[in-house]
Write an enzyme that holds these catalytic residues in place. Structure first.
Site, mmCIF file in Angstrom:
data_model
loop_
_atom_site.group_PDB
_atom_site.id
_atom_site.type_symbol
_atom_site.label_atom_id
_atom_site.label_comp_id
_atom_site.label_asym_id
_atom_site.label_seq_id
_atom_site.Cartn_x
_atom_site.Cartn_y
_atom_site.Cartn_z
ATOM 1 N N CYS A 14 0.866 -1.142 0.023
ATOM 2 C CA CYS A 14 -0.146 -0.072 -0.119
ATOM 3 C C CYS A 14 0.792 1.156 -0.077
ATOM 4 O O CYS A 14 1.424 1.589 -1.196
ATOM 5 C CB CYS A 14 -0.881 -0.019 1.175
ATOM 6 S SG CYS A 14 -2.403 0.967 0.819
ATOM 7 N N HIS A 39 -3.583 -5.151 0.163
ATOM 8 C CA HIS A 39 -2.948 -5.711 1.535
ATOM 9 C C HIS A 39 -3.284 -7.142 1.237
ATOM 10 O O HIS A 39 -4.099 -7.850 1.928
ATOM 11 C CB HIS A 39 -3.718 -5.036 2.699
ATOM 12 C CG HIS A 39 -3.719 -3.609 2.882
ATOM 13 N ND1 HIS A 39 -2.767 -3.117 3.858
ATOM 14 C CD2 HIS A 39 -4.289 -2.483 2.327
ATOM 15 C CE1 HIS A 39 -2.831 -1.982 3.777
ATOM 16 N NE2 HIS A 39 -3.780 -1.366 2.803
ATOM 17 N N GLU A 57 -1.524 -9.106 3.267
ATOM 18 C CA GLU A 57 -1.422 -9.685 4.758
ATOM 19 C C GLU A 57 -2.737 -10.004 5.168
ATOM 20 O O GLU A 57 -2.885 -10.822 6.002
ATOM 21 C CB GLU A 57 -0.701 -8.834 5.393
ATOM 22 C CG GLU A 57 -1.406 -7.622 5.900
ATOM 23 C CD GLU A 57 -1.259 -6.330 4.910
ATOM 24 O OE1 GLU A 57 -1.149 -6.546 3.649
ATOM 25 O OE2 GLU A 57 -1.364 -5.124 5.387
HETATM 26 N N1 GLN Z 1 -1.984 6.602 2.603
HETATM 27 C C1 GLN Z 1 -2.117 5.892 1.729
HETATM 28 C C2 GLN Z 1 -3.481 6.076 0.836
HETATM 29 O O1 GLN Z 1 -4.371 6.390 1.551
HETATM 30 C C3 GLN Z 1 -1.717 4.482 1.820
HETATM 31 C C4 GLN Z 1 -2.712 3.828 2.646
HETATM 32 C C5 GLN Z 1 -2.256 2.454 3.226
HETATM 33 O O2 GLN Z 1 -1.033 2.377 3.007
HETATM 34 N N2 GLN Z 1 -3.072 1.660 3.960
HETATM 35 O O3 GLN Z 1 -3.344 5.823 -0.262
#
Ligand code: GLN
Length: 539
Positions: free
Chosen positions: A382, A508, A510
């Site tokens: 992310c 994600h 995970e």
């Molecule tokens: N801050 C980034 C976004 O909102 C990544 C978010 C995250 O890592 N969950 O896109």
């Protein structure tokens, strides 16, 4: 068979591992062929933990249907492989919101709305999952967050008391407490447990089963004492000793007959003890894994629970290769160009963690650059993926001021930009792009090789995205956009195929790694780290 309900409460202190006990019990009942779900009721007033700082509450776990939830749901899914949903994570805030919205709508016209019965009725409705269609469950396990005696958990206890009475034998209460060992006296003390049970009884709840957390083995005499003071059968006093791994807990509970005791209470024939072969195979591998592989976790929260699912995914992936993944947290705030080689020395792989906001951003970018230029396996998740993209723009595409519009709204090269659908959003809670979306993987990519299939679905939690305006430039320069959402054309996976393992995912992975099915990207990453470790050892 009627659905049966198991309530799990905790006493004495928090952090006893109620989530692990709930997940283990779910696993044991599932192994007996029952259809089970596990849900968590948290007494705090936030609607969900999505707006909570990880320092307060650990990781925010995301379900496939896009609910931001407590990290215990991660344990439930990893242990049992079931998919939880937004119905599995309830807070006081959600309960009150439903009741207040109904009141405004006029559903209770003429009535005074009170904690009892209106709030408790709503809690009961959700505990029974009355509104959830087509589930046909044998068991619903409900874990209540917090500790007995907390002011805010009182309505939940009252709801459990009423349900116990209403459901009769179809409900069982499990209470988890702590038996401390006093070194000076050389004794294990049962008094806190007695007090905790008294408190529960004072609320009208007699526990059926007691699970005693302890650092030392409890003998039968002590269990007998607890049983007789607390009106619980001896076979229903189970101990949960510290174990080398949380994944040993289900087997330990099974050995003591926790699931069998519950079935007896409910009046279901106990039958044979399930062999749980694949679980035991996993444990054997875990026990025999000796070789260590060192992986850096570059993030900003120096707290075990902040990256819980990533840590567990790395551990699980390693076990199947019979290695112990040793995770080294490296605070991104402390990483500089001058010290990066020292900070990441000896690491066979680097994970760049998800996150929000400015803090620690330069360090994440430096770590991504270090991994890329030294060909160290690197997994960006992310925000981590976004940092890989920014680093590549600055260093390879020569766009020195490239940035994410999250960090610098004025940047002329917004290689990571706010998603179109996010532009008019002003509310913070539950408004990110959340939950599962499809992703198509490019033939020949390492990502596809890892998954073994080109169409996947993964969970999300973000507002910003790869800016497609720059896609061609990246492709030409060697960072390939190998995973794309087929409907929205959003870039989901980037990789540099000329490197050993350099992959960033907007989603994600995970959140969907489980004990019996560790996530393919983590498995592939850890394999690359093992190779890297061998190379390091040869140097
Ligand atoms: N801050 C980034 C976004 O909102 C990544 C978010 C995250 O890592 N969950 O896109």
């Amino acid at each position: 068979m009627n659905t049966k309900y198991i309530f799990i409460t905790g006493g004495v202190v928090s952090s006893l591992g109620k989530g692990i006990i709930s997940a283990s019990l779910g696993k044991l009942l599932q192994a007996r062929g029952f259809k089970v779900t596990i849900q968590k009721f948290d007494p705090y007033i936030n609607i969900d933990p999505g707006t909570l700082n990880p320092y307060e509450h650990g990781e925010c776990y995301v379900t496939a249907d896009g609910m931001e939830t407590d990290l215990d749901l991660g344990h439930y899914e990893r242990f049992t492989g079931i998919h939880t949903t937004r119905e599995n994570s309830i807070t006081t805030g959600r309960i009150y919101k439903t009741v207040i919205d109904r009141e405004r709508h006029g559903d209770y016209l003429g009535k005074t709305i009170q904690v009892v019965p209106h709030i408790t009725d709503e809690i009961k409705r959700r505990m029974l999952r009355s509104d959830v269609k087509g589930e046909d469950l044998d068991f619903v396990i409900t874990e209540v967050g917090g500790t007995i005696g907390d002011i805010e958990s009182a309505p939940f206890m009252e709801a459990i008391r009423q349900l116990r009475w209403q459901l009769g034998r179809d409900a069982v209460c499990v209470h988890l407490t702590y038996v401390p060992y006093l070194k000076a006296a050389g004794e294990l003390k049962t008094k806190p447990t007695q007090h905790s049970v008294k408190e529960l009884q004072g609320m009208g709840i007699q526990p059926d089963i007691l699970v005693l957390r302890t650092e030392k083995h409890l003998d039968d005499a002590l269990r007998m004492k607890v049983a007789s003071f607390c009106n619980v059968d001896l076979e229903c006093v189970v101990q949960s000793e510290d174990l080398p791994s949380i994944y040993e807990v289900p087997v330990n509970m099974q050995r003591q007959g926790l699931d069998a005791a519950i079935l007896r209470k409910i009046g279901i024939p106990v039958g044979e003890t399930p062999a749980m072969k694949s679980w035991h195979d996993f444990l054997d591998k875990q026990r025999s894994a000796k070789r260590e592989v060192h992986v850096a976790l570059v993030g900003k929260y120096d707290l075990q629970d902040a990256y819980k699912s990533i840590r567990e995914s790395l551990n699980l992936a390693g076990i199947y290769d019979e290695v112990k993944v040793k995770i080294h947290f490296v605070g991104s705030q402390g990483i500089t160009r001058e010290n990066v080689s020292e900070q990441l020395a000896g690491m066979a792989g680097i994970v760049i963690c998800p996150g929000f906001g400015q803090r620690g951003i330069p360090g994440k970018i430096i770590a991504a650059e270090y991994a890329r230029t030294h060909d160290i396996p690197c997994f960006g998740i992310c925000l981590g993926m976004q940092m890989m993209v920014i680093e590549f723009a600055r260093d390879v595409l020569n766009l020195e001021d490239a940035d994410s519009s999250e960090m610098n709204p004025e940047t002329p090269h917004n290689v990571i930009d706010l998603m179109e659908e996010q532009k008019n959003i002003t509310q913070m809670g539950g408004t990110m792009r959340l939950g599962e979306y499809p992703c198509e993987l490019r033939a020949g990519s390492r990502a596809l090789e890892a998954y073994g299939t080109s169409s996947v679905r993964e969970r999300h939690r973000h507002r910003y995205e790869f800016n497609n305006h720059y896609r061609e430039a990246y492709e030409k320069a060697g960072m390939k956009c190998v995973g794309v959402n087929p409907e929205a054309d959003l870039v989901e996976v980037v990789e540099i195929p000329t490197l050993r393992w350099y992959i960033g995912t907007q989603f994600h992975p995970e959140y969907s790694s489980t004990v019996l099915h560790p996530h393919p990207l983590f498995v592939s990453f850890v394999k690359a780290c093992i190779l890297q470790a061998s190379d390091l050892a040869r140097q």
